[in-house]
Scaffold this motif. Structure first.
Motif, PDB file in Angstrom:
ATOM      1  N   UNK A  50      48.532  35.421  45.932  1.00  0.00           N
ATOM      2  CA  UNK A  50      47.190  34.843  45.905  1.00  0.00           C
ATOM      3  C   UNK A  50      46.696  34.589  44.494  1.00  0.00           C
ATOM      4  N   UNK A  51      46.982  35.513  43.583  1.00  0.00           N
ATOM      5  CA  UNK A  51      46.586  35.311  42.184  1.00  0.00           C
ATOM      6  C   UNK A  51      47.365  34.139  41.590  1.00  0.00           C
ATOM      7  N   UNK A  52      48.666  34.080  41.875  1.00  0.00           N
ATOM      8  CA  UNK A  52      49.468  32.950  41.373  1.00  0.00           C
ATOM      9  C   UNK A  52      48.962  31.629  41.944  1.00  0.00           C
ATOM     10  N   UNK A  53      48.607  31.643  43.221  1.00  0.00           N
ATOM     11  CA  UNK A  53      48.077  30.431  43.856  1.00  0.00           C
ATOM     12  C   UNK A  53      46.747  30.023  43.214  1.00  0.00           C
ATOM     13  N   UNK A  54      45.910  31.015  42.911  1.00  0.00           N
ATOM     14  CA  UNK A  54      44.625  30.724  42.267  1.00  0.00           C
ATOM     15  C   UNK A  54      44.852  30.142  40.873  1.00  0.00           C
ATOM     16  N   UNK A  55      45.858  30.645  40.187  1.00  0.00           N
ATOM     17  CA  UNK A  55      46.195  30.115  38.864  1.00  0.00           C
ATOM     18  C   UNK A  55      46.624  28.656  38.971  1.00  0.00           C
ATOM     19  N   UNK A  56      47.402  28.324  39.986  1.00  0.00           N
ATOM     20  CA  UNK A  56      47.828  26.934  40.188  1.00  0.00           C
ATOM     21  C   UNK A  56      46.642  26.042  40.551  1.00  0.00           C
ATOM     22  N   UNK A  57      45.719  26.560  41.333  1.00  0.00           N
ATOM     23  CA  UNK A  57      44.513  25.802  41.688  1.00  0.00           C
ATOM     24  C   UNK A  57      43.704  25.484  40.429  1.00  0.00           C
ATOM     25  N   UNK A  58      43.722  26.417  39.469  1.00  0.00           N
ATOM     26  CA  UNK A  58      42.989  26.248  38.202  1.00  0.00           C
ATOM     27  C   UNK A  58      43.840  25.564  37.131  1.00  0.00           C
ATOM     28  N   UNK A  59      44.738  24.682  37.528  1.00  0.00           N
ATOM     29  CA  UNK A  59      45.578  23.924  36.601  1.00  0.00           C
ATOM     30  C   UNK A  59      46.434  24.803  35.696  1.00  0.00           C
ATOM     31  N   UNK A  60      46.952  25.888  36.244  1.00  0.00           N
ATOM     32  CA  UNK A  60      47.878  26.734  35.501  1.00  0.00           C
ATOM     33  C   UNK A  60      47.238  27.753  34.590  1.00  0.00           C
ATOM     34  N   UNK A  61      45.924  27.920  34.649  1.00  0.00           N
ATOM     35  CA  UNK A  61      45.265  28.917  33.807  1.00  0.00           C
ATOM     36  C   UNK A  61      44.437  29.856  34.680  1.00  0.00           C
ATOM     37  N   UNK A  62      44.366  31.100  34.257  1.00  0.00           N
ATOM     38  CA  UNK A  62      43.497  32.072  34.923  1.00  0.00           C
ATOM     39  C   UNK A  62      43.227  33.206  33.937  1.00  0.00           C
ATOM     40  N   UNK A  63      42.000  33.633  33.868  1.00  0.00           N
ATOM     41  CA  UNK A  63      41.641  34.740  32.987  1.00  0.00           C
ATOM     42  C   UNK A  63      41.948  36.057  33.702  1.00  0.00           C
ATOM     43  N   UNK A  64      41.987  37.122  32.928  1.00  0.00           N
ATOM     44  CA  UNK A  64      42.197  38.435  33.535  1.00  0.00           C
ATOM     45  C   UNK A  64      41.102  38.734  34.553  1.00  0.00           C
ATOM     46  N   UNK A  65      39.855  38.450  34.193  1.00  0.00           N
ATOM     47  CA  UNK A  65      38.732  38.734  35.086  1.00  0.00           C
ATOM     48  C   UNK A  65      38.847  37.997  36.407  1.00  0.00           C
ATOM     49  N   UNK A  66      39.163  36.725  36.344  1.00  0.00           N
ATOM     50  CA  UNK A  66      39.302  35.928  37.556  1.00  0.00           C
ATOM     51  C   UNK A  66      40.498  36.389  38.383  1.00  0.00           C
ATOM     52  N   UNK A  67      41.590  36.708  37.720  1.00  0.00           N
ATOM     53  CA  UNK A  67      42.782  37.203  38.424  1.00  0.00           C
ATOM     54  C   UNK A  67      42.484  38.545  39.085  1.00  0.00           C
ATOM     55  N   UNK A  68      41.806  39.426  38.342  1.00  0.00           N
ATOM     56  CA  UNK A  68      41.460  40.737  38.891  1.00  0.00           C
ATOM     57  C   UNK A  68      40.522  40.603  40.091  1.00  0.00           C
ATOM     58  N   UNK A  69      39.506  39.750  39.978  1.00  0.00           N
ATOM     59  CA  UNK A  69      38.566  39.578  41.092  1.00  0.00           C
ATOM     60  C   UNK A  69      39.244  38.953  42.307  1.00  0.00           C
ATOM     61  N   UNK A  70      40.161  38.022  42.082  1.00  0.00           N
ATOM     62  CA  UNK A  70      40.914  37.438  43.194  1.00  0.00           C
ATOM     63  C   UNK A  70      41.736  38.530  43.874  1.00  0.00           C
ATOM     64  N   UNK A  71      42.435  39.331  43.078  1.00  0.00           N
ATOM     65  CA  UNK A  71      43.229  40.422  43.628  1.00  0.00           C
ATOM     66  C   UNK A  71      42.381  41.449  44.341  1.00  0.00           C
ATOM     67  N   UNK A  72      41.223  41.752  43.777  1.00  0.00           N
ATOM     68  CA  UNK A  72      40.318  42.714  44.400  1.00  0.00           C
ATOM     69  C   UNK A  72      39.815  42.187  45.744  1.00  0.00           C
ATOM     70  N   UNK A  73      39.502  40.900  45.799  1.00  0.00           N
ATOM     71  CA  UNK A  73      39.059  40.301  47.062  1.00  0.00           C
ATOM     72  C   UNK A  73      40.138  40.361  48.127  1.00  0.00           C
ATOM     73  N   UNK A  74      41.364  40.024  47.721  1.00  0.00           N
ATOM     74  CA  UNK A  74      42.486  40.082  48.665  1.00  0.00           C
ATOM     75  C   UNK A  74      42.711  41.523  49.111  1.00  0.00           C
ATOM     76  N   UNK A  75      42.633  42.465  48.178  1.00  0.00           N
ATOM     77  CA  UNK A  75      42.785  43.890  48.508  1.00  0.00           C
ATOM     78  C   UNK A  75      41.739  44.338  49.515  1.00  0.00           C
ATOM     79  N   UNK A  76      40.526  43.886  49.312  1.00  0.00           N
ATOM     80  CA  UNK A  76      39.444  44.284  50.223  1.00  0.00           C
ATOM     81  C   UNK A  76      39.681  43.731  51.629  1.00  0.00           C
ATOM     82  N   UNK A  77      40.143  42.498  51.726  1.00  0.00           N
ATOM     83  CA  UNK A  77      40.431  41.914  53.040  1.00  0.00           C
ATOM     84  C   UNK A  77      41.574  42.678  53.706  1.00  0.00           C
ATOM     85  N   UNK A  78      42.636  42.960  52.962  1.00  0.00           N
ATOM     86  CA  UNK A  78      43.765  43.728  53.508  1.00  0.00           C
ATOM     87  C   UNK A  78      43.286  45.090  53.995  1.00  0.00           C
ATOM     88  N   UNK A  79      42.527  45.788  53.159  1.00  0.00           N
ATOM     89  CA  UNK A  79      42.044  47.120  53.516  1.00  0.00           C
ATOM     90  C   UNK A  79      41.105  47.073  54.722  1.00  0.00           C
TER      91      UNK A  79
END
Length: 164
Positions: A54-83
């Motif tokens: 999901x983080x890699x996909x988000x990076x591709x959506x953002x034209x190959x760039x993603x900040x740590x904060x955005x990557x972390x929040x994406x991962x946290x969101x996915x983690x919350x849905x899984x949990x």
């Protein structure tokens, strides 16, 4: 971003929930045998591979760039849905199929405990039985099984996958 989080969270949640349900029903069918904790942990890690995807996909959506904060929040969101899926499936199983879970789990743990640790395990099981009397505590304890792993993997994946 929300679609990405939901898609990957649901896929990861399905894996975690299916393995957890299988382990619980195995435990119910074989009351004397303790389920393999390693299999449970590996299945959680497998479920969290969707966090990395999901983080890699988000990076591709953002034209190959993603900040740590955005990557972390994406991962946290996915983690919350899984949990959350994991917790909801556990609540369904617990309330409909396995309401005596804590009694059976307690018997199994105490039966497999070493004699020198029996008193400590008995105290621990009695505390858990007390906590399981509250639905809020059941939810919190179940989140605590899986969500911290997601937080750690979100941090690591955010650091590794960030790209400016």
């Amino acid at each position: 971003m929300v679609n990405n989080i939901l898609k990957n969270g649901i896929l990861g949640g399905m894996i975690a929930a299916i393995v957890m349900a299988s382990m619980v029903f195995y435990m119910k069918a074989n009351p004397g045998e303790e389920p393999n904790a390693i299999i449970s942990f590996i299945s959680m890690l497998l479920a969290f591979t969707f966090l990395i995807l999901g983080i890699r996909e988000q990076r591709e959506i953002n034209n190959g760039t993603i900040t740590f904060g955005s990557a972390f929040l994406t991962g946290l969101g996915i983690s919350f849905v899984i949990a959350t899926i994991y917790v909801l499936v556990w609540l369904f199983i617990y309330n409909n199929f396995f309401p005596d879970f804590m009694d059976r789990y307690g018997e199994m743990v105490l039966k497999n405990a070493k004699p020198e640790g029996l008193a400590a395990k008995t105290t621990e099981i009695n505390q858990m039985k007390e906590w399981y009397k509250s639905p809020v505590m059941v939810v919190l304890l179940t989140y605590m099984e899986i969500f911290p792993i997601g937080i750690v993997i979100s941090l690591i994946a955010g650091l590794i996958l960030k790209k400016k």
